[in-house]
Structure formats: C-alpha cells, structure tokens
Design an enzyme around this catalytic site. Structure first.
Site, PDB file in Angstrom:
ATOM      1  CE1 TYR A   1       1.629   4.233  -4.358  1.00  0.00           C
ATOM      2  CE2 TYR A   1       2.679   6.543  -3.442  1.00  0.00           C
ATOM      3  CZ  TYR A   1       1.314   5.644  -4.104  1.00  0.00           C
ATOM      4  OH  TYR A   1       0.465   6.637  -3.795  1.00  0.00           O
TER       5      TYR A   1
ATOM      6  CE1 TYR B   1      -0.845   4.645  -8.810  1.00  0.00           C
ATOM      7  CE2 TYR B   1      -2.003   3.418  -7.190  1.00  0.00           C
ATOM      8  CZ  TYR B   1      -0.883   4.617  -7.380  1.00  0.00           C
ATOM      9  OH  TYR B   1      -0.657   5.893  -6.699  1.00  0.00           O
TER      10      TYR B   1
END
Ligand code: ZN
Lengths: 142, 391
Positions: free
Chosen positions: B344, B294
C-alpha cells in the site's frame, strides 16, 4: 501491549453551524437545519443551503422516524468508547434527510436494509448522542 | 476532443516495500526520486517541479533541498487522501503542457505501517479546536466511524443490497490479485497463496469487509519523472505518454466519504473522472489492455470497473467470476497484486506497475499492452490517468 485508556466516545467538535444539533440532543430532541429562504431541510449542518445558497437558517425538530439505508459493523480495530463492535447506521429520516448514527439493542446479524428505526438518546458526561433503535411495539418512544 | 499527449513518464523509482523500513520518510522520498532520475537518465538539476499528495509528510522544499535544486518553478499537492495519486500526474502534465515546469517528479513516500497506520482510529474531533476538519469528523467519530473501512463499508453494503453482490464476489478479486502477487518478488504476499476459503474465513474488519478485502499497511516510496513528449524521445527509457489525466468529485461528498449521496451503490466520483479520461484520450474502456484500479478495499475494484464502463452497473461480479480481471481476461486488473497483495503506497505502486506494463517489463506482463488506466481511490475525491505506450 497495554490497553489504551478509553475515555468514552469521541466528543463532537462544535462550531456556530452545528451547536444547535448537540444542544437539541442534550434536551433529547432530534433537530436539523431548515433553510429560511427555500424551506429545504439539510444535514449534516453547514453554513449555506446547497439548493438556494441562502445563509439564513432555522432549527427544525424532526420526528426521529426513519429507515435503515445502509450500515456497517466495525469489529476491528475497536471503535473508541464502544463496548464491542459498533453498529454504524446510515439512516434516511422520513423528512428526507440522511443521518449517520448507531443502531442499539439489536443483533447486528438481523439488520435489514429498509427496516424502520426510531431515535433514542444515549447520555454521556456533559453531552448526549442521538441513537436509533427498532420501534418499540407498545412502549413509549422516550 | 482528442488532445495530443501533454507529458510523458520517463523514469520510475521505487524503494522496497516493507512493514518497517527503518529509515525516515524523507529518506524514502529521496531514494525513490533519485532512482527515478537515474532510470530516466536525468540529473537532479533537470528538475524544476515537484508534486505529491496532501497526506505526504515530505515537503516539496525539503525534497528540493536534498536533491540540491537551486529553484522550483512548480510545486503542488492533490487532496482526497488516496484518491489523489494519479492526480499528481494530472497536475504535472498540466504544468508541463503550459510551460510552468519542464521536468516534474511526482512522489509519495511514507512509513505508513511502522509510523502512522491509516487503519487505526483516526485522530478525531475530541475536545480539540473546532477546525473545519474536526467538525466534519464530528458526524462520524462519535458514532464509531473512525477508520477508512468504516467510512466506506456502508457503500459496499448498499452495493450488495442493490445488485446482489456477495462477499464471495469481493473475495474472487482478492484471489485474482493474490495470484498476481505470488509471481511478483516485490510483493509482501509473494510467498503466500490465497484461496476463496481463506478469504471467507478471514476475520471481519468492518462488515461486509473481511481482512483480505482490505489493503495492507506498508512502508515505502515511489517516484515518477515526467517531461515534455518531445524531450522524452531523447531519454533512456521508452516514454509512456499521458493521454488523459483527470480528477473527480461526485455529488454530496462529505469529508472522506459520500455517505449523504442518494445512491451509495455508484462510485460517482470515478464516473465523473473516467468520463473525462475517455473524452481527453479519445479512447474507451475497450481500448485498455490493463487496469490499475485503486484497491483500498476489494469491492471498490468492482465498483470502479462499472463506473469506468468496463461493464454495466451490477455486472462486475460476473466479470470477475468469468476471469475478466485475470491475465488473459477482458481487462487484467491490478497485475502487481495491487494494494491488497503487493503493498500500500497510496496508489503510487499502481502507477509504477502501469509504466512497467507499457514498457513490457511487468512480471505479469500483458502481451503487447499499449494502453493502461490507473485510478485513485473511489468513494473519495479521486483522480486517474490513461497512459499509452509510445515505442
Ligand atoms: Zn434554500
């Protein structure tokens, strides 16, 4: 795009666990919680002692002296209520608790992790916020 | 403890990624879910479970309504903001393994650029009711700590202080990911190369984070369909096994950041989570062929490489400098371009890329990829999965 109206810094929300901190700051004192059972200090304020789980606590004034553990300078987007970039500090107080605040009156490019800091206070309408600065060599602390 | 696979990913669906989808978030969710079911060769009526993240605006019953489902037997959400993406698979595989559901869709859909931007100052305490969340935020917002970048930057600054890491070290990983994105037509930055000089001259956001250290803000939706391994064998796609699925919170997490932790230079939550992944799967970092870590911020990729054991503390800058995260490196990382350079989607696009790698269909395919690790955001309550190729 029109500039949003700035109404100063976001005011803290307070509850019975945290009101003492802001009340103390209003009187230009820096205070943290002390566990009534095991005497451990803690911050941010909360309902129970993480060490012994006692729900009993009292208010303890602290020296306001500490060192810079880490920091950031928020450039974008601008922090609400700040004139220019906010210098946000993670401060280790000499009593052994950590506090998030600001360093004022410094060129952020000169900040050094580990450097000594001391508390000062900035008044806003109806509330006061603890801030930190480099210790004044010969000046009164407040 | 080596547990057999408890569930398998059998379908993936994704909308396009953009800065303005022009459609409702619920529509994005439905598009992703129906594409994922079509990919799996399943019908909506096969679905009895739905899982998403607490920050998703699309209620499970609403998604069920428009999928035309008569019943749901399992629905749940993961907390921790962007830490919770892979955790949806953790919940889904537990539900499948324990018989609470047979087929579960995990989804995340949002207009995070055109509707509500995470990178803008959050709704802070103000004079609002003293909810627990508002009180927690009161130790941050009055001091200007109002964005994810501001919350996490002190961790990255301390990491630099402890280990001598530099802004260039962060930039190198951003450059690696941009090169991946330049081969990925789905990526926002598909057509735009990035040099280390570009990174170093990009504007400061929250020192030490520069613009190109920060993830994008994007609109889009991704969904994954999971079912039991024995059922997965009969479906359209080669199943991807969930070999490990974990969650993790480290010491003294407070709100979205671990600012009161003794050692801010350690992504302890990722370590707590990763240790479980290796124990559950019987695999280790050396067995991974690709990693989707991430990347809310580029230094978080470095700190997770360390916390997961791909290298020692403070060694990730060297690993990246030596090309370790490139396609022929020791651990190709964020091969879709990541959230810095693809889009994102709160980590869900990383899950989708891991499935593509294990099906052998990534545009940046790691030859023979058999195992992948995918993480949620570090420095927040996090989660992760180890996935394995089965065909
Ligand atoms: Zn105590």
């Amino acid at each position: 795009m029109t500039k949003a109206p700035t109404a100063g810094r976001p005011r803290p929300a307070v509850n019975p666990d945290t009101r003492f901190f802001w009340d103390a700051a209003f009187e230009r004192r820096l205070a943290v919680q002390r566990c009534s059972a095991c005497r451990a200090l803690r911050h941010p304020p909360g309902p129970a002692c993480p060490r012994c789980h006692s729900l009993d606590w009292e208010v303890s004034d602290v020296s306001g002296r500490g060192t810079l553990y880490s920091y950031t300078v928020l450039h974008h987007p601008p922090a609400p209520g700040f004139d220019g970039p906010a210098v946000i500090a993670v401060v280790d107080l000499e009593e052994g608790v950590r506090m998030v605040s600001n360093v004022v009156g410094v060129d952020p490019a000169t900040l050094t992790i580990g450097e000594p800091l001391e508390v000062c206070f900035e008044e806003h309408v109806g509330w006061t916020v603890p801030q930190f600065r480099r210790p004044a060599a010969r000046e009164a602390v407040r | 403890m080596n547990h057999p696979p408890s569930a398998a990913i059998v379908g993936v669906g994704s909308t396009e990624f953009s800065k303005a989808s022009g459609r409702s978030e619920l529509r994005l969710a439905l598009e992703a879910c129906t594409l994922a079911l079509a990919d799996a060769g399943l019908d909506p009526s096969d679905v009895d479970g739905l899982v998403t993240m607490t920050m998703d605006d699309n209620d499970e019953p609403a998604v069920a309504h428009y999928l035309g489902l008569d019943a749901l037997t399992f629905f749940a959400r993961t907390s921790g903001g962007g830490g919770g993406g892979p955790g949806t698979l953790t919940l889904a595989s537990m539900a499948i393994a324990t018989g609470r559901a047979r087929t579960v869709i995990c989804y995340r859909a949002m207009n995070e650029r055109s509707q509500g931007r995470f990178g803008q100052p959050s709704r802070y305490a103000g004079d609002r009711a003293a909810t627990a969340a508002a009180v927690t935020m009161s130790w941050a917002a009055p001091f200007g700590m109002v964005t994810p970048a501001a919350f996490f930057a002190p961790s990255f600054r301390r990491y630099m202080h402890e280990y001598g890491a530099t802004s260039e070290d962060f930039g190198r990983q951003a450059v690696v990911q941009r090169a991946y994105a330049n081969k990925n037509p789905q990526a926002f930055f598909h057509d735009r190369p990035l040099t280390l000089d570009d990174h170093q001259s990009s504007r400061m956001i929250a020192d030490p984070l520069r613009l190109f250290d920060c993830c994008q803000e994007s609109d889009g939706g991704v969904a994954l369909v999971l079912t039991a391994p024995e059922r997965a064998k009969d479906l359209r796609q080669p199943p991807v096994a969930v070999l490990g699925a974990a969650m993790g919170v480290g010491p003294r997490q407070y709100g979205v950041a671990p600012l009161y932790r003794d050692d801010l230079a350690d992504a302890a939550e990722t370590r707590v989570m990763g240790d479980q992944l290796w124990a559950q799967s019987g695999l280790g970092p050396g067995d991974m062929d690709v990693a989707l870590l991430y990347d809310h911020f580029s230094p978080a990729v470095l700190m997770q490489l360390e916390a997961l054991g791909f290298c020692g503390l403070g060694e990730a800058p060297g690993l990246v400098r030596d090309g370790g995260t490139e396609i022929d490196g020791v651990i190709p990382t964020n091969t879709n371009g990541g959230q810095l350079s693809e889009a994102y989607i709160h980590g869900f696009n990383g899950l989708a890329e891991a499935v593509r790698q294990l099906r052998g269909t990534s545009v940046n395919q790691v030859t023979g990829a058999a195992h992948a690790v995918v993480t949620g955001g570090s420095h927040a309550p996090t989660s992760g999965v180890v996935l394995g190729r089965t065909a």
